[in-house]
Design a protein around this motif. Sequence first.
Motif, PDB file in Angstrom:
ATOM      1  N   GLU A   1       3.308 -18.810 -43.667  1.00 49.13           N
ATOM      2  CA  GLU A   1       3.574 -18.867 -45.512  1.00 49.13           C
ATOM      3  C   GLU A   1       2.518 -19.323 -46.568  1.00 49.13           C
ATOM      4  N   PHE A   2       1.658 -18.925 -45.969  1.00 53.97           N
ATOM      5  CA  PHE A   2       0.834 -19.095 -46.851  1.00 53.97           C
ATOM      6  C   PHE A   2      -0.164 -17.450 -46.800  1.00 53.97           C
ATOM      7  N   THR A   3       0.930 -16.236 -45.872  1.00 55.79           N
ATOM      8  CA  THR A   3       1.050 -14.891 -46.779  1.00 55.79           C
ATOM      9  C   THR A   3       1.900 -14.566 -47.210  1.00 55.79           C
ATOM     10  N   TYR A   4       3.104 -14.978 -47.438  1.00 55.46           N
ATOM     11  CA  TYR A   4       3.695 -14.897 -48.544  1.00 55.46           C
ATOM     12  C   TYR A   4       3.866 -14.626 -49.956  1.00 55.46           C
ATOM     13  N   THR A   5       2.595 -14.400 -50.303  1.00 55.50           N
ATOM     14  CA  THR A   5       2.970 -14.455 -51.989  1.00 55.50           C
ATOM     15  C   THR A   5       1.170 -13.521 -51.862  1.00 55.50           C
ATOM     16  N   CYS A   6       0.981 -12.988 -51.190  1.00 55.46           N
ATOM     17  CA  CYS A   6      -0.062 -11.416 -50.863  1.00 55.46           C
ATOM     18  C   CYS A   6       0.738  -9.894 -51.409  1.00 55.46           C
TER      19      CYS A   6
ATOM     20  N   ALA B   1     -11.152 -16.176 -35.550  1.00 56.49           N
ATOM     21  CA  ALA B   1     -11.467 -16.488 -34.145  1.00 56.49           C
ATOM     22  C   ALA B   1     -11.888 -15.393 -34.248  1.00 56.49           C
ATOM     23  N   THR B   2     -13.139 -14.800 -34.947  1.00 56.89           N
ATOM     24  CA  THR B   2     -14.083 -14.043 -34.556  1.00 56.89           C
ATOM     25  C   THR B   2     -15.219 -15.078 -34.524  1.00 56.89           C
ATOM     26  N   PRO B   3     -17.346 -14.261 -34.648  1.00 58.34           N
ATOM     27  CA  PRO B   3     -18.601 -15.080 -34.189  1.00 58.34           C
ATOM     28  C   PRO B   3     -19.073 -14.346 -35.963  1.00 58.34           C
TER      29      PRO B   3
ATOM     30  N   GLY C   1      -8.486 -15.263 -47.771  1.00 59.24           N
ATOM     31  CA  GLY C   1      -8.590 -13.944 -46.615  1.00 59.24           C
ATOM     32  C   GLY C   1      -9.920 -14.007 -46.293  1.00 59.24           C
ATOM     33  N   GLY C   2     -10.566 -13.235 -45.743  1.00 59.68           N
ATOM     34  CA  GLY C   2     -11.871 -12.788 -44.216  1.00 59.68           C
ATOM     35  C   GLY C   2     -12.625 -12.839 -46.003  1.00 59.68           C
ATOM     36  N   SER C   3     -13.006 -12.910 -46.988  1.00 56.91           N
ATOM     37  CA  SER C   3     -13.902 -12.765 -47.717  1.00 56.91           C
ATOM     38  C   SER C   3     -14.195 -14.788 -47.594  1.00 56.91           C
ATOM     39  N   ASN C   4     -13.245 -15.643 -48.227  1.00 55.39           N
ATOM     40  CA  ASN C   4     -13.587 -17.100 -48.099  1.00 55.39           C
ATOM     41  C   ASN C   4     -13.329 -17.175 -46.748  1.00 55.39           C
TER      42      ASN C   4
ATOM     43  N   PRO D   1      -5.957 -18.774 -42.667  1.00 54.48           N
ATOM     44  CA  PRO D   1      -6.145 -17.566 -42.932  1.00 54.48           C
ATOM     45  C   PRO D   1      -4.729 -16.900 -44.298  1.00 54.48           C
ATOM     46  N   THR D   2      -4.918 -16.471 -44.853  1.00 54.56           N
ATOM     47  CA  THR D   2      -3.707 -16.509 -45.604  1.00 54.56           C
ATOM     48  C   THR D   2      -3.859 -14.383 -46.208  1.00 54.56           C
ATOM     49  N   THR D   3      -4.091 -13.870 -45.702  1.00 55.66           N
ATOM     50  CA  THR D   3      -4.045 -12.482 -45.067  1.00 55.66           C
ATOM     51  C   THR D   3      -3.463 -11.864 -44.032  1.00 55.66           C
ATOM     52  N   ALA D   4      -3.015 -11.360 -43.277  1.00 48.81           N
ATOM     53  CA  ALA D   4      -2.344 -10.867 -42.171  1.00 48.81           C
ATOM     54  C   ALA D   4      -3.282  -9.287 -42.155  1.00 48.81           C
TER      55      ALA D   4
ATOM     56  N   ALA E   1     -13.392 -11.553 -53.709  1.00 53.15           N
ATOM     57  CA  ALA E   1     -13.511 -11.136 -52.307  1.00 53.15           C
ATOM     58  C   ALA E   1     -14.507 -10.060 -52.040  1.00 53.15           C
ATOM     59  N   ASP E   2     -15.434 -10.705 -50.749  1.00 49.51           N
ATOM     60  CA  ASP E   2     -16.376  -9.373 -50.511  1.00 49.51           C
ATOM     61  C   ASP E   2     -17.470 -10.150 -51.257  1.00 49.51           C
ATOM     62  N   PRO E   3     -17.722 -11.889 -50.730  1.00 44.16           N
ATOM     63  CA  PRO E   3     -18.738 -12.456 -51.160  1.00 44.16           C
ATOM     64  C   PRO E   3     -20.628 -11.949 -51.153  1.00 44.16           C
TER      65      PRO E   3
HETATM   66  N1  LIG Z   1     -15.833 -11.888 -40.681  1.00 43.52           N
HETATM   67  C1  LIG Z   1     -14.765 -11.437 -39.505  1.00 43.52           C
HETATM   68  O1  LIG Z   1     -14.376 -10.663 -38.571  1.00 43.52           O
HETATM   69  C2  LIG Z   1     -14.510 -10.141 -40.198  1.00 43.52           C
HETATM   70  C3  LIG Z   1     -13.278  -9.617 -39.887  1.00 43.52           C
HETATM   71  C4  LIG Z   1     -12.988  -8.388 -40.881  1.00 43.52           C
HETATM   72  C5  LIG Z   1     -13.008  -8.540 -42.136  1.00 43.52           C
HETATM   73  N2  LIG Z   1     -14.208  -9.601 -42.818  1.00 43.52           N
HETATM   74  C6  LIG Z   1     -14.393  -8.981 -43.965  1.00 43.52           C
HETATM   75  O2  LIG Z   1     -13.250 -10.156 -44.610  1.00 43.52           O
HETATM   76  C7  LIG Z   1     -13.169  -8.752 -46.534  1.00 43.52           C
HETATM   77  C8  LIG Z   1     -11.553  -8.787 -46.643  1.00 43.52           C
HETATM   78  O3  LIG Z   1     -10.393  -9.959 -46.001  1.00 43.52           O
HETATM   79  P1  LIG Z   1      -9.270  -9.893 -46.878  1.00 43.52           P
HETATM   80  O4  LIG Z   1      -8.125  -8.414 -46.206  1.00 43.52           O
HETATM   81  O5  LIG Z   1      -8.695 -10.426 -45.645  1.00 43.52           O
HETATM   82  O6  LIG Z   1      -8.722  -9.845 -48.020  1.00 43.52           O
HETATM   83  P2  LIG Z   1      -9.720 -10.703 -49.010  1.00 43.52           P
HETATM   84  O7  LIG Z   1     -10.262 -12.284 -48.813  1.00 43.52           O
HETATM   85  O8  LIG Z   1     -11.597 -10.125 -49.679  1.00 43.52           O
HETATM   86  O9  LIG Z   1      -8.662 -10.998 -50.889  1.00 43.52           O
HETATM   87  C9  LIG Z   1      -8.575  -9.703 -51.276  1.00 43.52           C
HETATM   88  C10 LIG Z   1      -8.190 -10.725 -52.759  1.00 43.52           C
HETATM   89  O10 LIG Z   1      -6.379 -10.837 -51.782  1.00 43.52           O
HETATM   90  C11 LIG Z   1      -6.488 -12.366 -52.170  1.00 43.52           C
HETATM   91  N3  LIG Z   1      -5.506 -13.199 -51.291  1.00 43.52           N
HETATM   92  C12 LIG Z   1      -5.690 -13.743 -50.295  1.00 43.52           C
HETATM   93  N4  LIG Z   1      -4.614 -13.761 -49.937  1.00 43.52           N
HETATM   94  C13 LIG Z   1      -3.392 -13.771 -50.687  1.00 43.52           C
HETATM   95  C14 LIG Z   1      -2.213 -14.673 -50.791  1.00 43.52           C
HETATM   96  N5  LIG Z   1      -2.176 -15.261 -49.820  1.00 43.52           N
HETATM   97  N6  LIG Z   1      -1.651 -14.224 -52.286  1.00 43.52           N
HETATM   98  C15 LIG Z   1      -2.418 -13.635 -53.310  1.00 43.52           C
HETATM   99  N7  LIG Z   1      -3.273 -12.949 -53.101  1.00 43.52           N
HETATM  100  C16 LIG Z   1      -4.318 -13.240 -51.856  1.00 43.52           C
HETATM  101  C17 LIG Z   1      -8.087 -12.878 -52.475  1.00 43.52           C
HETATM  102  O11 LIG Z   1      -7.787 -13.923 -52.979  1.00 43.52           O
HETATM  103  C18 LIG Z   1      -8.100 -11.856 -52.741  1.00 43.52           C
HETATM  104  O12 LIG Z   1      -8.384 -11.714 -54.895  1.00 43.52           O
HETATM  105  C19 LIG Z   1     -14.067  -8.158 -45.974  1.00 43.52           C
HETATM  106  O13 LIG Z   1     -15.155  -8.803 -47.051  1.00 43.52           O
HETATM  107  C20 LIG Z   1     -14.206  -8.118 -45.342  1.00 43.52           C
HETATM  108  O14 LIG Z   1     -15.669  -7.980 -44.807  1.00 43.52           O
HETATM  109  C21 LIG Z   1     -14.754 -10.178 -42.345  1.00 43.52           C
END
Ligand SMILES: NC(=O)c1ccc[n+]([C@@H]2O[C@H](COP(=O)([O-])OP(=O)(O)OC[C@H]3O[C@@H](n4cnc5c(N)ncnc54)[C@H](O)[C@@H]3O)[C@@H](O)[C@H]2O)c1
Length: 421
Positions: A185-190, A153-155, A105-108, A144-147, A74-76
């Motif tokens: 379905e990727f988000t079901y585990t969040c 979709a961003t630059p 998620g956004g971090s990866n 993406p695995t989070t919503a 998270a937050d690379p």
């Molecule tokens: N590039 C862009 O346009 C943009 C925009 C907004 C945010 N961000 C960045 O995105 C990051 C935040 O991303 P986020 O909110 O998606 O969270 P994240 O990617 O930081 O993930 C948070 C935690 O949730 C876990 N996780 C993610 N998906 C999961 C799932 N489906 N099931 C179980 N666990 C899951 C991850 O393993 C991690 O431990 C921040 O670093 C932020 O700066 C980037």
Amino acid sequence: MRTDDLIHFCPPARLIMGAGARAQLPSLVSYLGFRHGLLVTDPFFSTRTPWVREYVDEAAREGVETFVFDGGVADPTTTLCDDATVQIHAALGGRVPDHVIALGGGSNIDLAKALCLTLREGRPVREFVGTSAAQRPLPLIALPTTAGTGSEATPGAILVDPSNATKVAVMDNALRPQIALIDPEFTYTCPPNVTADAGIDALTHAIESYLTTDSSVYDRAEHPDPGYSGRSSITMTFARESIQLCARYLKRCYDDGTDTEARAGMCQASVYAALSYGSAGLNAVHGIAYAVAGLTHRSHGTTNAVMLPYVLGALTGTRRTELVELARIFGIEADDDRAAIEALCRRVRTLIASVGIPTDLRALGVPRSALPALTQDALAVTRLAKAFPVPNVAAAYADVVQRAFDGQIGKTPVRVHATSA
Ligand SMILES: NC(=O)c1ccc[n+]([C@@H]2O[C@H](COP(=O)([O-])OP(=O)(O)OC[C@H]3O[C@@H](n4cnc5c(N)ncnc54)[C@H](O)[C@@H]3O)[C@@H](O)[C@H]2O)c1
């Protein structure tokens, strides 16, 4: 009709969306001629879901080999990106992959975006901060695995700079994914906290970009291919749809992670928000939230959430019509515009509290003495401050920060406490 719009709209090259859509990916990757891929993810996905193994095996059957790097966090940081560049180069014997897949998620996704630049020549990511125009990135496929952050979709790629704990951005339209594949379905585990943080992030993207500076007056710094260029009819259409979906599904998703309709609704909300802010841009919520995150090290979604209701209030003078429209989307009926807007700010704050997120700066542990420096740090993010559509940005930021500390909407300071699931 918005006759003054100057539209510069940049979506990802392909947008694929639907429950189970991930099954289409191996044959598509092969069809597009890719043969040697890198999949960037984190240990949760490589060890606790079948998705990585399923993809790698099926892609191999399609003639595509894939190296998996699961060192995402998270937050690379920029350091992680540079270490990963060295590690992947060594593992691949110096061969550069012909595509990069991000699962997470956004971090990866952001780590993968940065690697799309650094892997070509092994250069440190710092060299690409700001713009990457001198280097064409490797093609990116985002899952993406989070919503959600909408990074698919961003630059931009956002990384933490460990030397001063701030976030830096690598930004170029070429970093937008070749394929954004959204499989709900990727988000079901969040877990609930990730659902809440990411969902409020999507709502913030939609609202903030709906209210931002118009494309006709946006300062593009004479860039021929700006990543962000202000709101227009097209971005506002996506934002409006996203806000409606968030109003209907965010809390449902948080309350019951097995509600598949709500999960799909938030996935759509997230990507529609990104199709809005990914061209229109953002302003004060993110600008101040970055400074709050620097101070508190709280998550991106949480720091945005804390600021959102107070920033809305600051736009009463310049975005009255739009705010009243948003109030209607949230089902608010009031005697006059001012009452509707105040009720909207309260409704948004109540929604934030109902998904377990704090609603004022004191609750995040920010001391009163930190407020002037916080305001200055936020104003220093000029690319966001300059897009805040008010006559005096510095005064507005100071007022928003003070109100966010006091928990004050309208005339009365009221503290709303988060309720966790
Ligand atoms: N590039 C862009 O346009 C943009 C925009 C907004 C945010 N961000 C960045 O995105 C990051 C935040 O991303 P986020 O909110 O998606 O969270 P994240 O990617 O930081 O993930 C948070 C935690 O949730 C876990 N996780 C993610 N998906 C999961 C799932 N489906 N099931 C179980 N666990 C899951 C991850 O393993 C991690 O431990 C921040 O670093 C932020 O700066 C980037």
